[in-house]
Motif scaffolding. Structure first.
Motif, PDB file in Angstrom:
ATOM      1  N   ALA A   1      40.132  22.090  47.365  1.00 37.30           N
ATOM      2  CA  ALA A   1      41.734  22.300  47.618  1.00 37.30           C
ATOM      3  C   ALA A   1      41.778  22.688  45.800  1.00 37.30           C
ATOM      4  N   VAL A   2      41.373  21.641  45.267  1.00 40.83           N
ATOM      5  CA  VAL A   2      42.678  20.671  44.081  1.00 40.83           C
ATOM      6  C   VAL A   2      42.102  21.624  42.398  1.00 40.83           C
ATOM      7  N   VAL A   3      40.582  22.235  42.583  1.00 39.07           N
ATOM      8  CA  VAL A   3      39.978  22.911  41.863  1.00 39.07           C
ATOM      9  C   VAL A   3      40.750  24.312  41.998  1.00 39.07           C
ATOM     10  N   VAL A   4      40.913  24.599  43.078  1.00 40.02           N
ATOM     11  CA  VAL A   4      41.317  26.455  42.999  1.00 40.02           C
ATOM     12  C   VAL A   4      43.048  26.149  42.874  1.00 40.02           C
ATOM     13  N   MET A   5      43.266  25.119  43.108  1.00 43.69           N
ATOM     14  CA  MET A   5      45.042  24.865  42.461  1.00 43.69           C
ATOM     15  C   MET A   5      45.486  24.830  41.147  1.00 43.69           C
ATOM     16  N   ILE A   6      44.168  24.068  40.037  1.00 47.83           N
ATOM     17  CA  ILE A   6      44.180  24.284  39.144  1.00 47.83           C
ATOM     18  C   ILE A   6      43.831  25.444  38.162  1.00 47.83           C
ATOM     19  N   GLY A   7      42.976  26.106  39.051  1.00 46.82           N
ATOM     20  CA  GLY A   7      42.616  27.122  38.803  1.00 46.82           C
ATOM     21  C   GLY A   7      43.523  28.279  38.550  1.00 46.82           C
ATOM     22  N   CYS A   8      44.062  28.250  39.696  1.00 44.42           N
ATOM     23  CA  CYS A   8      45.148  28.715  40.343  1.00 44.42           C
ATOM     24  C   CYS A   8      46.457  29.216  39.050  1.00 44.42           C
ATOM     25  N   LEU A   9      46.847  28.151  38.840  1.00 46.21           N
ATOM     26  CA  LEU A   9      47.815  27.400  38.095  1.00 46.21           C
ATOM     27  C   LEU A   9      46.921  28.147  35.924  1.00 46.21           C
TER      28      LEU A   9
ATOM     29  N   VAL B   1      35.122  30.396  49.283  1.00 51.59           N
ATOM     30  CA  VAL B   1      34.075  30.170  50.637  1.00 51.59           C
ATOM     31  C   VAL B   1      32.784  29.512  50.257  1.00 51.59           C
ATOM     32  N   SER B   2      32.518  29.279  49.782  1.00 46.88           N
ATOM     33  CA  SER B   2      31.110  28.306  49.262  1.00 46.88           C
ATOM     34  C   SER B   2      31.738  27.010  50.456  1.00 46.88           C
TER      35      SER B   2
ATOM     36  N   ILE C   1      45.853  45.568  20.060  1.00 47.40           N
ATOM     37  CA  ILE C   1      46.105  45.396  21.489  1.00 47.40           C
ATOM     38  C   ILE C   1      45.241  45.094  22.681  1.00 47.40           C
ATOM     39  N   GLY C   2      45.048  46.604  22.688  1.00 49.01           N
ATOM     40  CA  GLY C   2      43.752  47.109  23.564  1.00 49.01           C
ATOM     41  C   GLY C   2      41.931  45.908  23.751  1.00 49.01           C
ATOM     42  N   ARG C   3      41.611  44.742  23.012  1.00 48.74           N
ATOM     43  CA  ARG C   3      40.753  44.495  22.820  1.00 48.74           C
ATOM     44  C   ARG C   3      41.558  43.663  23.162  1.00 48.74           C
ATOM     45  N   GLU C   4      42.688  42.781  23.422  1.00 41.48           N
ATOM     46  CA  GLU C   4      43.586  41.401  23.504  1.00 41.48           C
ATOM     47  C   GLU C   4      43.327  41.571  24.918  1.00 41.48           C
ATOM     48  N   ALA C   5      44.462  43.053  25.491  1.00 40.26           N
ATOM     49  CA  ALA C   5      44.276  43.207  26.663  1.00 40.26           C
ATOM     50  C   ALA C   5      42.832  43.304  26.970  1.00 40.26           C
ATOM     51  N   ARG C   6      41.872  43.277  27.374  1.00 39.98           N
ATOM     52  CA  ARG C   6      40.877  43.677  28.142  1.00 39.98           C
ATOM     53  C   ARG C   6      40.490  42.522  28.115  1.00 39.98           C
ATOM     54  N   HIS C   7      40.534  41.384  26.576  1.00 36.84           N
ATOM     55  CA  HIS C   7      39.819  40.377  26.739  1.00 36.84           C
ATOM     56  C   HIS C   7      40.524  39.664  27.686  1.00 36.84           C
ATOM     57  N   PHE C   8      42.110  39.279  28.170  1.00 31.35           N
ATOM     58  CA  PHE C   8      42.794  38.564  28.682  1.00 31.35           C
ATOM     59  C   PHE C   8      42.553  39.111  30.118  1.00 31.35           C
ATOM     60  N   THR C   9      42.429  40.475  30.383  1.00 30.97           N
ATOM     61  CA  THR C   9      42.425  40.797  31.700  1.00 30.97           C
ATOM     62  C   THR C   9      40.386  40.571  32.524  1.00 30.97           C
ATOM     63  N   TRP C  10      39.840  40.972  31.726  1.00 26.37           N
ATOM     64  CA  TRP C  10      38.656  40.079  31.208  1.00 26.37           C
ATOM     65  C   TRP C  10      38.071  38.768  32.160  1.00 26.37           C
ATOM     66  N   TRP C  11      38.820  37.775  31.818  1.00 28.23           N
ATOM     67  CA  TRP C  11      39.424  36.622  31.482  1.00 28.23           C
ATOM     68  C   TRP C  11      39.845  36.421  33.044  1.00 28.23           C
ATOM     69  N   LEU C  12      40.780  37.154  32.865  1.00 29.14           N
ATOM     70  CA  LEU C  12      41.080  36.390  34.774  1.00 29.14           C
ATOM     71  C   LEU C  12      40.289  37.245  35.449  1.00 29.14           C
ATOM     72  N   LEU C  13      40.064  37.935  35.797  1.00 24.94           N
ATOM     73  CA  LEU C  13      39.196  38.719  36.641  1.00 24.94           C
ATOM     74  C   LEU C  13      38.088  37.651  37.146  1.00 24.94           C
ATOM     75  N   ALA C  14      37.374  37.321  35.867  1.00 26.68           N
ATOM     76  CA  ALA C  14      35.971  36.380  35.737  1.00 26.68           C
ATOM     77  C   ALA C  14      36.560  35.136  36.570  1.00 26.68           C
ATOM     78  N   LEU C  15      37.459  33.928  36.031  1.00 30.61           N
ATOM     79  CA  LEU C  15      38.466  33.345  37.284  1.00 30.61           C
ATOM     80  C   LEU C  15      38.819  33.462  38.295  1.00 30.61           C
ATOM     81  N   ALA C  16      38.980  34.772  38.694  1.00 29.16           N
ATOM     82  CA  ALA C  16      39.470  35.463  40.552  1.00 29.16           C
ATOM     83  C   ALA C  16      38.164  34.749  41.277  1.00 29.16           C
ATOM     84  N   VAL C  17      37.529  35.727  40.403  1.00 24.82           N
ATOM     85  CA  VAL C  17      35.809  35.881  41.385  1.00 24.82           C
ATOM     86  C   VAL C  17      35.248  34.483  41.673  1.00 24.82           C
ATOM     87  N   ALA C  18      35.929  33.653  40.541  1.00 20.44           N
ATOM     88  CA  ALA C  18      34.787  32.670  40.269  1.00 20.44           C
ATOM     89  C   ALA C  18      36.238  31.617  41.606  1.00 20.44           C
TER      90      ALA C  18
END
Length: 172
Positions: free
Chosen positions: A67-75, A57-58, A34-51
């Motif tokens: 706009a399309v890439v941001v919308m697809i990333g958010c989904l 802002v680029s 449970i701890g490992r899975e939660a860590r991995h999912f939150t890491w991926w979500l954080l990496a996606l948010a940063v990207a």
């Protein structure tokens, strides 16, 4: 070799001790998972948010592509958070089943101690989960409840960001 009756004496609980040990290890395995899975999912979500923030802002990328890439990333982030939520809920169900098996074996062996499987311990409904996170005294929040809460918040934030990006793209 000792062929006497004492040498062939079998323990009263026989294979139950081994089963109890296996059930105990299964509990530890599921708790760590449970701890490992939660860590991995939150890491991926954080990496996606940063990207997505860096992409947002680029300069030098066409607005509609951006706009399309941001919308697809958010989904994608919203779906990833929902998948993580479901994975952790399922792992908690399996953990509780392991608790119940351990309790049955301990009871069959007349071991003293409280039950590991508690009422209301596994997954809470969304209302109770959010109520517990915001201070409800009736709801005791376990670690996996906080993980589930965080993943649901992430799913909502990503979905709201998708709607915001969509509205911004349409109105611009």
């Amino acid at each position: 070799m000792d062929n006497s009756a004492e040498g062939k004496r079998v323990h009263v609980h026989g294979g139950k001790r081994l089963q109890l040990r296996i059930a105990g290890r299964a509990i530890g395995t599921h708790r760590r998972a449970i701890g490992r899975e939660a860590r991995h999912f939150t890491w991926w979500l954080l990496a996606l948010a940063v990207a997505l923030m860096l992409l947002g802002v680029s300069v030098g990328i066409a607005f509609w592509v951006q706009a399309v890439v941001v919308m697809i990333g958010c989904l994608g982030g919203s779906v990833m958070a929902l998948i993580g939520y479901r994975v952790i809920r399922r792992e908690v169900e399996v953990l509780n089943e392991s608790y119940e098996i351990y309790d049955r074996l301990a009871q069959a062996m007349d071991l003293e101690g409280g039950s590991l499987a508690a009422e209301g311990r596994p997954n809470k409904k969304l209302g109770r989960l959010f109520g517990g996170a915001f201070g409800s005294k009736e709801t005791k929040m376990e670690t996996w409840d906080w993980y589930q809460f965080a993943l649901m918040v992430a799913a909502v934030v990503y979905f709201v960001a998708f709607i915001g990006a969509l509205l911004y793209a349409v109105l611009k």
